[in-house]
Scaffold this motif. Structure first.
Motif, PDB file in Angstrom:
ATOM      1  N   LYS A  46     -57.228   6.127 -19.832  1.00  0.00           N
ATOM      2  CA  LYS A  46     -57.373   6.371 -18.394  1.00  0.00           C
ATOM      3  C   LYS A  46     -57.564   7.860 -18.147  1.00  0.00           C
ATOM      4  O   LYS A  46     -57.005   8.689 -18.846  1.00  0.00           O
ATOM      5  N   PRO A  93     -56.408   8.331 -11.697  1.00  0.00           N
ATOM      6  CA  PRO A  93     -56.773   7.484 -12.832  1.00  0.00           C
ATOM      7  C   PRO A  93     -58.008   6.622 -12.538  1.00  0.00           C
ATOM      8  O   PRO A  93     -58.056   5.447 -12.890  1.00  0.00           O
ATOM      9  N   THR A  98     -62.028   5.041 -16.712  1.00  0.00           N
ATOM     10  CA  THR A  98     -61.524   4.499 -17.970  1.00  0.00           C
ATOM     11  C   THR A  98     -62.594   4.662 -19.039  1.00  0.00           C
ATOM     12  O   THR A  98     -63.744   4.278 -18.838  1.00  0.00           O
TER      13      THR A  98
END
Length: 105
Positions: A7, A20, A23
């Motif tokens: 993340k 976050p 990914t």
């Protein structure tokens, strides 16, 4: 290690998404960068010119820069993470995602 998932944040072109909201997922066949509000970038090893450390401010502004040849993706692709960029590069290497040439800087 067969696959990694980390993340972080990302900059694609001039658009930035902070942690976050991105990914990074890598296996031996593909490097996938999913970025909220931007979409998913999928790279094969043959699409990659280099993957290198990218540090603006240690611990806060650090990540990896992905230089690629995919014409319909923005040229600037950076994945930001709180991890040491060299550590991330070693994790990517450990998946077997290297293709026909060594593109890690």
């Amino acid at each position: 290690m067969n696959e990694i998932e980390i993340k972080g944040g990302a900059r694609v072109g001039s658009t930035h998404c902070s942690f976050p909201l991105a990914t990074l997922k890598v296996d031996k066949d593909r490097l996938i960068l999913k970025v909220a509000f931007i979409g998913t970038l999928i790279f094969r090893a043959t699409d990659i010119i280099s993957i290198e450390s990218y540090i603006v401010i240690p611990l806060i502004g650090q990540g990896i820069k992905i230089t690629h040849t995919v014409t319909n993706y923005k040229k600037r692709v950076i994945f930001w993470t709180f991890k040491n960029p060299q550590s991330v590069i070693r994790q990517i290497e450990s998946t077997g995602f290297i293709g026909e040439k060594d593109f890690f800087v």
